[in-house]
Motif scaffolding. Structure first.
Motif, PDB file in Angstrom:
ATOM      1  N   UNK A 245       0.815  -1.220   0.000  1.00  0.00           N
ATOM      2  CA  UNK A 245       0.000   0.000   0.000  1.00  0.00           C
ATOM      3  C   UNK A 245       0.845   1.265   0.000  1.00  0.00           C
ATOM      4  N   UNK A 246       2.049   1.212   0.550  1.00  0.00           N
ATOM      5  CA  UNK A 246       2.851   2.432   0.649  1.00  0.00           C
ATOM      6  C   UNK A 246       3.723   2.698  -0.551  1.00  0.00           C
ATOM      7  N   UNK A 247       3.623   1.877  -1.593  1.00  0.00           N
ATOM      8  CA  UNK A 247       4.516   2.004  -2.735  1.00  0.00           C
ATOM      9  C   UNK A 247       4.272   3.275  -3.538  1.00  0.00           C
ATOM     10  N   UNK A 248       3.014   3.740  -3.591  1.00  0.00           N
ATOM     11  CA  UNK A 248       2.717   4.939  -4.388  1.00  0.00           C
ATOM     12  C   UNK A 248       3.496   6.144  -3.883  1.00  0.00           C
ATOM     13  N   UNK A 249       3.569   6.342  -2.568  1.00  0.00           N
ATOM     14  CA  UNK A 249       4.326   7.465  -2.021  1.00  0.00           C
ATOM     15  C   UNK A 249       5.815   7.305  -2.298  1.00  0.00           C
ATOM     16  N   UNK A 250       6.306   6.072  -2.245  1.00  0.00           N
ATOM     17  CA  UNK A 250       7.722   5.836  -2.520  1.00  0.00           C
ATOM     18  C   UNK A 250       8.070   6.148  -3.972  1.00  0.00           C
ATOM     19  N   UNK A 251       7.125   5.955  -4.881  1.00  0.00           N
ATOM     20  CA  UNK A 251       7.383   6.221  -6.296  1.00  0.00           C
ATOM     21  C   UNK A 251       7.748   7.680  -6.531  1.00  0.00           C
ATOM     22  N   UNK A 252       7.124   8.578  -5.778  1.00  0.00           N
ATOM     23  CA  UNK A 252       7.431  10.001  -5.941  1.00  0.00           C
ATOM     24  C   UNK A 252       8.887  10.271  -5.606  1.00  0.00           C
ATOM     25  N   UNK A 253       9.375   9.598  -4.583  1.00  0.00           N
ATOM     26  CA  UNK A 253      10.778   9.768  -4.206  1.00  0.00           C
ATOM     27  C   UNK A 253      11.684   9.120  -5.241  1.00  0.00           C
ATOM     28  N   UNK A 254      11.312   7.921  -5.685  1.00  0.00           N
ATOM     29  CA  UNK A 254      12.124   7.194  -6.652  1.00  0.00           C
ATOM     30  C   UNK A 254      12.236   7.960  -7.969  1.00  0.00           C
ATOM     31  N   UNK A 255      11.154   8.621  -8.363  1.00  0.00           N
ATOM     32  CA  UNK A 255      11.172   9.374  -9.625  1.00  0.00           C
ATOM     33  C   UNK A 255      12.110  10.576  -9.584  1.00  0.00           C
ATOM     34  N   UNK A 256      12.521  10.991  -8.395  1.00  0.00           N
ATOM     35  CA  UNK A 256      13.456  12.111  -8.298  1.00  0.00           C
ATOM     36  C   UNK A 256      14.788  11.800  -8.966  1.00  0.00           C
ATOM     37  N   UNK A 257      15.067  10.522  -9.203  1.00  0.00           N
ATOM     38  CA  UNK A 257      16.300  10.152  -9.908  1.00  0.00           C
ATOM     39  C   UNK A 257      16.336  10.741 -11.313  1.00  0.00           C
ATOM     40  N   UNK A 258      15.172  11.107 -11.848  1.00  0.00           N
ATOM     41  CA  UNK A 258      15.139  11.728 -13.180  1.00  0.00           C
ATOM     42  C   UNK A 258      15.812  13.093 -13.195  1.00  0.00           C
ATOM     43  N   UNK A 259      16.080  13.646 -12.030  1.00  0.00           N
ATOM     44  CA  UNK A 259      16.811  14.918 -11.971  1.00  0.00           C
ATOM     45  C   UNK A 259      18.181  14.764 -12.627  1.00  0.00           C
ATOM     46  N   UNK A 260      18.765  13.566 -12.531  1.00  0.00           N
ATOM     47  CA  UNK A 260      20.103  13.338 -13.096  1.00  0.00           C
ATOM     48  C   UNK A 260      20.091  13.545 -14.613  1.00  0.00           C
ATOM     49  N   UNK A 261      19.235  12.838 -15.389  1.00  0.00           N
ATOM     50  CA  UNK A 261      19.229  13.096 -16.834  1.00  0.00           C
ATOM     51  C   UNK A 261      18.711  14.482 -17.197  1.00  0.00           C
TER      52      UNK A 261
END
Length: 651
Positions: free
Chosen positions: A455-471
């Protein structure tokens, strides 16, 4: 999650918009230029005779072309000393234009106009250069009576630039741009420059190419320089600087002789050396950027692997068996679909729901007098008013209410009524589509309550997507380098954008079953294996028909109902079918001891046809409304800021 994804997509589209409008395309897609061939001859007075050939392909028929000729000897921003009296001019008495249409010389059929004669174009406007600049004249060609411009055409221009060569105290110079714009990318260009015969050594000639990324310039002899260029794109221009001995041009006019201590051979060589260093620096930076883009891919892959192990890798199940011979749980067909297909309610769920409601006797299936075979079979479904409906799930109640009260007559409905309900009118078609969507939503709601997924994966996705800052930072740096050094960043930017797209797509689709959900999923997989293999198990006693009807509900969701029915035909005695209290499994499925398909297949077909009929009706109504309305070394970096310019325009 949606806001984060929208923000990333917004950034990508913004970058693409900037990218597309930053000089990576040339002209219109309606015109392509296969080749540009220019033979230049310089006389001893420093006049330049140009014979140029444009081999073009027009995908859209056009009628006129302009060839703008800029003859200024200094480009804007010229960094070295210049003399305002040092000017060139076009010999307006010696201009020749030829036109070849699909291999046929149609020169006699064209009309040619010149800006210096104050001629007008086909629209009645005075012929001018576009954009309007000083020291520019335009040649206008109208091909209307020569077959117009379509497919392969060739324009040949011959003109003379008087005073093109500038003579300094110790060297003579030709510094020129042949064109700066055209209707399309020039796939290939060849430029040959010939100057007067002389007795100097070949080493006395210096030549540089500028304004391009893909070309070579060669000093062939002491009086000839040749250039080959590929893919001249928007923002690029064939520009060259050639230095020759003064004695080769004894008849240069006084106005084209510039004697000043601020400009000579040494100053020019120093400037070209600086440009060469800058070009080498550009190559180095471009290579670093290219290799860094591949490094970026490795970094994003590494992050993706970390994300997989932390958020995507399924838990280890304690059950390891190949087969599970009993129902793993009492889940509804919707809950099983949601668990088995990663939060998706598959189409088979609606068929399984109907079978399950018949099995539980909330719906009575009438089979007497009805053939089980063929698409023409029409089954009657009766609402059983005597059953207690308190155990019905919300999506099951909604399903029954719709098929009986909306499609049927409140107590009875047939499969043919279901099939053709949506084809009766657009409103009914849209009603049926809404029913299917709402059925899925209610089924998902029921399945989510089981908590089979993290159930908590959706909130974690927002953090994980921050890796797109690199490209994203990589792309920003690439554009900074592009504007500073004008290097080609196409491949690095595309790689970065693809990295963002693939990484975001992967993160967005991550769905991980909970420990409870994965344990149950493993058992359901083993149960599916059992369903398609039980006929080979000698030690397995075949249970009664009532049990198999229950199994068949789930076999429908697992998409193996046909295989199960084939095996049951072999393993289940016909006498048990006759004597059982079966609700939907009857001997009518068989003829001559051969299996022809079960009621599940007929119901599946009914809902599939109903869905197709509804969609067809909506499309038909939409088309009817639409029809009623109608359809309205190489070439180096930098620039020598040479004279000339202009280009080609067509319409």
């Amino acid at each position: 999650m949606r806001r984060a994804t929208s923000a990333i997509l917004g950034i990508i589209f913004l970058i693409l918009y900037i990218f597309i409008n930053s000089g990576f395309s040339l002209g219109s897609n309606d015109v392509s230029i296969d080749s540009y061939i220019s033979n230049i001859t310089i006389n001893d007075a420093g006049d330049m005779r140009v014979v140029e050939e444009w081999n073009m392909n027009y995908k859209e028929t056009m009628s006129v072309r302009f060839r703008d000729l800029v003859y200024s000897k200094y480009a804007d921003g010229y960094p070295l000393y210049y003399d305002s009296n040092n000017t060139a001019s076009i010999d307006t008495n010696d201009v020749v234009v030829r036109y070849i249409n699909n291999g046929v010389d149609r020169t006699d059929d064209i009309s040619v106009g010149y800006s210096w004669n104050h001629d007008k174009d086909e629209l009645g406007y005075y012929i001018t250069c576009e954009p309007r600049v000083d020291y520019c004249e335009s040649i206008f060609v109208n091909t209307t009576f020569a077959g117009r411009m379509h497919d392969d055409v060739t324009f040949i221009y011959e003109y003379t630039i008087k005073g093109a060569v500038t003579q300094y105290s110790d060297i003579s110079e030709l510094n020129w741009r042949l064109f700066e714009y055209a209707e399309g990318k020039v796939e290939y260009a060849q430029i040959n420059v010939t100057f007067p015969e002389n007795s100097f050594d070949k080493s006395s000639v210096y030549a540089w190419g500028h304004g391009l990324t893909d070309g070579t310039i060669s000093i062939v002899s002491n009086n000839r320089v040749e250039m080959e260029i590929s893919n001249i794109k928007d923002g690029e221009f064939p520009e060259f600087r050639i230095l020759m001995e003064n004695e080769i041009f004894p008849n240069v006019e006084n106005k084209n002789t510039v004697i000043n201590n601020s400009i000579n051979k040494f100053v020019i060589l120093e400037y070209e050396a600086e440009l060469s260093d800058l070009y080498n620096q550009r190559i180095l930076i471009a290579n670093i950027l290219l290799y860094a883009s591949f490094g970026l891919v490795l970094v994003m892959l590494g992050i993706g692997v970390l994300v997989y192990f932390k958020y995507d890798k399924e838990y280890e199940a304690s059950f390891y068996g190949d087969y599970y011979r009993d129902l793993p749980s009492d889940d509804t067909p919707a809950s099983l679909s949601y668990l088995f297909y990663m939060e998706k309610i598959v189409d088979e769920t609606i068929t399984a729901t109907l079978l399950d409601l018949i099995r539980r006797k909330h719906i009575i299936l009438e089979t007497s007098g009805t053939s089980m075979l063929g698409s023409s079979s029409d089954f009657v479904l009766l609402l059983n008013e005597e059953t207690n409906r308190d155990d019905l799930k919300e999506y099951e109640s909604y399903f029954m209410n719709y098929i009986f009260k909306t499609i049927g007559n409140s107590s009875k409905v047939t499969t043919k009524q279901i099939e053709y309900y949506g084809s009766a009118s657009e409103s009914k078609a849209r009603s049926f589509q809404s029913f299917l969507k709402l059925f899925v939503k209610k089924a998902e709601k029921e399945a989510r309550s089981k908590r089979y997924f993290e159930s908590g994966l959706q909130n974690n996705k927002k953090v994980v997507l921050l890796a797109n800052i690199i490209p994203i930072i990589f792309i920003i740096i690439s554009f900074i380098l592009f504007t500073t050094y004008y290097i080609n960043i196409l491949i690095p930017v595309v790689i970065a954008l693809v990295s963002i797209g693939l990484y975001s797509g992967y993160v967005y689709r991550i769905k991980k079953r909970s420990e409870k959900g994965n344990e149950l999923y493993t058992k359901w997989k083993a149960f599916k294996n059992f369903l398609i293999s039980f006929s080979n198990m000698d030690d397995y006693p075949i249970p009664g028909i009532i049990v198999w009807e229950h199994y068949l509900v789930y076999a429908t969701v697992l998409k193996v109902a046909d295989e199960v029915m084939e095996q049951l035909h072999v393993k289940l005695p016909a006498s048990e079918i006759e004597e059982s209290e079966s609700t939907f499994y009857t001997r009518s499925y068989y003829r001559s001891n051969r299996y022809y398909g079960g009621i599940h297949r007929r119901f599946r077909t009914s809902f599939s046809v109903a869905k197709m009929n509804a969609q067809s009706k909506i499309v038909e109504a939409r088309n009817a409304r639409s029809s009623s309305r109608g359809f309205g070394g190489g070439f180096g970096g930098g620039s020598s800021f040479g004279g000339g310019g202009g280009g080609g325009r067509s319409r």
